[in-house]
Design a protein around this motif. Sequence first.
Motif, PDB file in Angstrom:
ATOM      1  N   HIS A   1       0.835  -1.186   0.000  1.00  0.00           N
ATOM      2  CA  HIS A   1       0.000   0.000   0.000  1.00  0.00           C
ATOM      3  C   HIS A   1       0.880   1.249   0.000  1.00  0.00           C
TER       4      HIS A   1
ATOM      5  N   ASP B   1      -3.454 -10.485   8.203  1.00  0.00           N
ATOM      6  CA  ASP B   1      -4.809 -10.450   7.656  1.00  0.00           C
ATOM      7  C   ASP B   1      -5.146  -9.029   7.244  1.00  0.00           C
ATOM      8  N   HIS B   2      -4.910  -8.720   5.967  1.00  0.00           N
ATOM      9  CA  HIS B   2      -5.149  -7.381   5.439  1.00  0.00           C
ATOM     10  C   HIS B   2      -5.795  -7.526   4.067  1.00  0.00           C
ATOM     11  N   ARG B   3      -6.118  -6.391   3.459  1.00  0.00           N
ATOM     12  CA  ARG B   3      -6.789  -6.441   2.143  1.00  0.00           C
ATOM     13  C   ARG B   3      -5.882  -6.978   1.055  1.00  0.00           C
TER      14      ARG B   3
ATOM     15  N   GLU C   1     -13.912  -3.842   8.875  1.00  0.00           N
ATOM     16  CA  GLU C   1     -14.265  -3.624   7.463  1.00  0.00           C
ATOM     17  C   GLU C   1     -13.038  -3.264   6.636  1.00  0.00           C
ATOM     18  N   TYR C   2     -12.131  -2.462   7.214  1.00  0.00           N
ATOM     19  CA  TYR C   2     -10.955  -2.003   6.473  1.00  0.00           C
ATOM     20  C   TYR C   2      -9.691  -2.811   6.805  1.00  0.00           C
ATOM     21  N   TYR C   3      -9.868  -3.941   7.458  1.00  0.00           N
ATOM     22  CA  TYR C   3      -8.756  -4.865   7.738  1.00  0.00           C
ATOM     23  C   TYR C   3      -7.674  -4.215   8.598  1.00  0.00           C
TER      24      TYR C   3
END
Length: 312
Positions: A65, A139-141, A244-246
């Motif tokens: 990111h 655990d992320h997007r 919701e946004y990890y």
Amino acid sequence: MELLFLGTGAGMPTKERNVTSIALTMYEERGSFWMFDCGEGTQHQVLKSPLRLSKLEKLFVTHLHGDHIFGLPGLLSSRSNQGGTASLTLYGPPGIKEYIRTSMQLSQSRMNYELNIIEIQEGIVFEDEQVSVSARMLDHRIDSYGYRIEEKPKLGTLLTEKLNGLGIRPGPLFGMLKRGMDVTLEDGTRIIAADVVGPPVPGRTIVILGDTRPSEGSAALAKRADVLVHEATFAQELSDLAKEYYHSTTKEAAQTAVEAEVKALILTHISGRYAQDGAQLLEEEARSLFPNAYVAHDFWSYEIPVKSREEI
């Protein structure tokens, strides 16, 4: 060993916090420092700090990111102009090699040092006689990793009074015994190194996580670490938004620290909504579960104490 936080914000820079970057200084141990993530503007933060890019030895990226990588092209280019000639190794998820090579090629940036780029998977990503670094998926997007840095035990100290009693004075024999080598004196006396050297001093363990929700990878990496650096983008009241946004909340990070039995917890990647007194509220929230918790701010440092022999 000291952690220096160059950027502690989430998503985008604010007036109080730049985006993510952390330095681990190891000047006494290696004569260098390592960097974890390199958000936009990190080279400006370095200029305001005691760090020198010529001393940067390794750079670890947690995920791709922008707030964690947009500072890389500028920093890598500037390192050449700041006396950096020693090789530099960059570790990161698949895709980091293409990003760096494309950025440097299109900008026609030149480096007068060797840059090695290693795309990582779970497991040990680096090891030498001093330290090992392992990575686990979080655990992320997108693929996001955490790193566990384990310092290897150091040789024990010489029992000099015992050696003096044996008639051995400081000199080459001291060095041989310190290195674990048995020696024979001129009169035939055999000195066993283990008998005149104290027990090894245990190494320290530092865990630095990328963006993540609470996960098995976080818990496994953090197990009994001396210090855990964990994102805490939101306060607990926004746990639904965090999920919701990890991302993680303060209490979720603190719960990981409790379950992993770490010694200290440092929270970073703080949302811009928590300006001024907001950070203190986040710290208090984390400390309600884990008392030895801190919210980092830009240019704040944390020294990782040397362990005692009793902590082996």
